[in-house]
Write an enzyme that holds these catalytic residues in place. Structure first.
Site, PDB file in Angstrom:
ATOM      1  N   GLN A 290       3.283  -3.392 -10.689  1.00  0.00           N
ATOM      2  CA  GLN A 290       2.675  -4.364  -9.778  1.00  0.00           C
ATOM      3  C   GLN A 290       1.769  -5.297 -10.587  1.00  0.00           C
ATOM      4  O   GLN A 290       0.874  -4.843 -11.294  1.00  0.00           O
ATOM      5  CB  GLN A 290       1.877  -3.664  -8.683  1.00  0.00           C
ATOM      6  CG  GLN A 290       1.440  -4.623  -7.583  1.00  0.00           C
ATOM      7  CD  GLN A 290       0.540  -3.958  -6.561  1.00  0.00           C
ATOM      8  OE1 GLN A 290      -0.579  -3.575  -6.884  1.00  0.00           O
ATOM      9  NE2 GLN A 290       1.009  -3.829  -5.330  1.00  0.00           N
TER      10      GLN A 290
ATOM     11  N   TYR B  76      -6.155 -10.808  -2.642  1.00  0.00           N
ATOM     12  CA  TYR B  76      -6.277 -11.185  -4.050  1.00  0.00           C
ATOM     13  C   TYR B  76      -5.784 -12.613  -4.268  1.00  0.00           C
ATOM     14  O   TYR B  76      -5.450 -13.324  -3.319  1.00  0.00           O
ATOM     15  CB  TYR B  76      -5.564 -10.155  -4.922  1.00  0.00           C
ATOM     16  CG  TYR B  76      -6.149  -8.770  -4.754  1.00  0.00           C
ATOM     17  CD1 TYR B  76      -7.522  -8.561  -4.917  1.00  0.00           C
ATOM     18  CD2 TYR B  76      -5.355  -7.689  -4.386  1.00  0.00           C
ATOM     19  CE1 TYR B  76      -8.085  -7.303  -4.732  1.00  0.00           C
ATOM     20  CE2 TYR B  76      -5.910  -6.433  -4.194  1.00  0.00           C
ATOM     21  CZ  TYR B  76      -7.275  -6.234  -4.372  1.00  0.00           C
ATOM     22  OH  TYR B  76      -7.826  -5.002  -4.173  1.00  0.00           O
TER      23      TYR B  76
ATOM     24  N   ARG C 166       4.701  -8.317  -2.417  1.00  0.00           N
ATOM     25  CA  ARG C 166       3.887  -7.641  -1.410  1.00  0.00           C
ATOM     26  C   ARG C 166       2.969  -8.645  -0.714  1.00  0.00           C
ATOM     27  O   ARG C 166       2.359  -9.490  -1.374  1.00  0.00           O
ATOM     28  CB  ARG C 166       3.049  -6.534  -2.060  1.00  0.00           C
ATOM     29  CG  ARG C 166       2.407  -5.591  -1.038  1.00  0.00           C
ATOM     30  CD  ARG C 166       1.659  -4.447  -1.696  1.00  0.00           C
ATOM     31  NE  ARG C 166       1.669  -3.265  -0.851  1.00  0.00           N
ATOM     32  CZ  ARG C 166       0.618  -2.454  -0.673  1.00  0.00           C
ATOM     33  NH1 ARG C 166      -0.524  -2.700  -1.284  1.00  0.00           N
ATOM     34  NH2 ARG C 166       0.719  -1.394   0.096  1.00  0.00           N
TER      35      ARG C 166
ATOM     36  N   GLY D 275       1.336   6.664   0.197  1.00  0.00           N
ATOM     37  CA  GLY D 275       0.249   6.468  -0.733  1.00  0.00           C
ATOM     38  C   GLY D 275      -0.590   7.720  -0.859  1.00  0.00           C
ATOM     39  O   GLY D 275      -0.301   8.625  -1.637  1.00  0.00           O
ATOM     40  N   ARG D 276      -1.630   7.797  -0.026  1.00  0.00           N
ATOM     41  CA  ARG D 276      -2.554   8.937  -0.123  1.00  0.00           C
ATOM     42  C   ARG D 276      -1.843  10.275   0.047  1.00  0.00           C
ATOM     43  O   ARG D 276      -2.229  11.274  -0.573  1.00  0.00           O
ATOM     44  CB  ARG D 276      -3.651   8.774   0.937  1.00  0.00           C
ATOM     45  CG  ARG D 276      -4.611   7.640   0.617  1.00  0.00           C
ATOM     46  CD  ARG D 276      -5.532   7.290   1.752  1.00  0.00           C
ATOM     47  NE  ARG D 276      -4.824   6.780   2.912  1.00  0.00           N
ATOM     48  CZ  ARG D 276      -5.385   6.052   3.862  1.00  0.00           C
ATOM     49  NH1 ARG D 276      -6.655   5.740   3.787  1.00  0.00           N
ATOM     50  NH2 ARG D 276      -4.674   5.623   4.897  1.00  0.00           N
TER      51      ARG D 276
END
Length: 374
Positions: free
Chosen positions: A104, A176, A228, A320-321
């Site tokens: 990424q 971002y 993304r 993810g987590r």
């Protein structure tokens, strides 16, 4: 394996020609665990390898494409050629376990902590700080600097190819820099990079074009290019679902391998910009149809959570987590042991879970960021 989960284990060939063995993806997650010089640590490589044995594809934590894009303490870099051996170590650790490795690539823009960037100078599309107290006012990038950052995304892609990754994911989400150019909140420019929604798309699409050009020039075989995005912003003005449809339609023209929808909750509903109360992911999947694969993500833990998510028609589900909590999630489902899946992290199992110290400290001291800490 319980037959109802069989669809999760179907192989898939991306438009580029890269094939993955199943529909489960390790989601990109910051781990704060790289060296100060931007190289990966051995602990970080082991952390990824531990989670790469079951999933079809791993999307790494973001890597900065230029020094003033570093967004996190302990983030690994891709901004210079001397980091290629580090990137190679990282990619190999994932691929040796059987997963495809996707790097990424990102620039933090106004979200960068001043202490992490040269001269403590934070930059963005415009001199508009992020909302919240104490956020730095960024310096507006010049036309020449914008062009240079676009090139930097391309050069980091070249390094990813040389390091042996199977693809890159352009990080246009989570507030971002790429999103900052698309957002009416952070982009108040009146030149070719801002103003109308079409002009606010110029920077994101230029990065896509540059990455595609570099892949065409340097990749010797099939190479994944994903993108993304976050479908909405809470700020006013901010990105709405209606504006996201414009982004999606433009990205569809670029013939990417996938679009990755960044959501905290897979089932979250739109705030504004569309007269539809279905989950955002379903609306997006319907709009995209069969034109490009979608990756969905967001607070999914059990096998049935993932199965239900996949039944929306979204072809890839990212965890993810949950893969921090249980690195053997995929193997357990495949072996018919889904009842053994852990969904809360055990604070006594750091060594067994191979979680580096900086990430572990973030987990156990930030229950809001990482729910389910026992």
């Amino acid at each position: 394996m319980n037959s109802k989960y069989a669809p999760l284990f179907e192989s898939f060939t991306f438009p580029s020609g890269v094939q993955v063995k199943n529909r489960i993806v390790m989601a990109p997650m910051t781990n704060f665990s790289s060296n100060p010089d931007g190289t990966v640590t051995d602990a970080e490589v082991k952390y990824y390898a531990r989670r790469s044995g079951g999933v079809g594809m791993v999307v790494t934590a973001c890597t900065y494409v230029t020094a003033n894009g570093k967004g996190f303490q302990g983030e690994f870099g891709g901004d210079r050629d001397e980091l290629i051996p580090s990137l190679q170590q990282h990619a190999s650790g994932i691929k040796e376990q059987g997963a495809k490795a996707v790097l990424q690539i990102f620039h933090g823009g106004r979200q960068c902590p001043p202490e992490l960037v040269p001269n403590k100078e934070v930059v963005s599309a415009s001199a508009v700080p992020a909302e919240g107290g104490g956020k730095p006012v960024p310096r507006e990038l010049t036309d020449q600097e914008i062009e240079a950052i676009i090139q930097d995304f391309g050069q980091t892609t070249r390094r990813a190819i040389e390091a042996g990754y199977d693809g890159v994911e352009i990080h246009g989400a989570n507030g971002y820099l790429i999103q900052q150019f698309f957002s009416p909140h952070s982009n108040r420019r009146e030149d070719r990079w801002g103003g109308s929604i079409e002009k606010r798309l110029t920077f994101p699409l230029a990065i896509v074009d540059e990455v595609k050009k570099v892949v065409a020039e340097h990749a010797e075989g099939p190479f994944i290019i994903g993108y993304r995005f976050s479908p909405e912003e809470p700020e006013t003005p901010g990105i709405t679902m209606a504006e996201t449809f414009v982004l999606i339609d433009a990205l569809l023209e670029k013939r990417l391998d996938y679009l990755h929808v960044s959501l905290q909750d897979f089932w979250s509903q739109p705030r504004r910009g569309v007269d539809d109360n279905r989950p955002r992911i379903e609306i997006i999947q319907e709009r995209v149809g069969q034109k490009v694969p979608i990756i969905g993500v967001g607070s999914l833990y059990t096998a049935d959570d993932v199965l239900k998510a996949s039944q929306t028609g979204v072809p890839f589900i990212a965890l993810g987590r949950e893969l921090i909590i249980d690195p053997d999630w995929v193997q357990k489902v495949k072996e018919g042991r889904e009842s053994e899946i852990a969904t809360k992290i055990d604070k006594d199992k750091q060594e067994e879970l191979m979680v580096p110290d900086p990430l572990w400290q973030a987990i156990i001291h930030s229950p809001g960021w990482f729910p389910g800490v026992e």
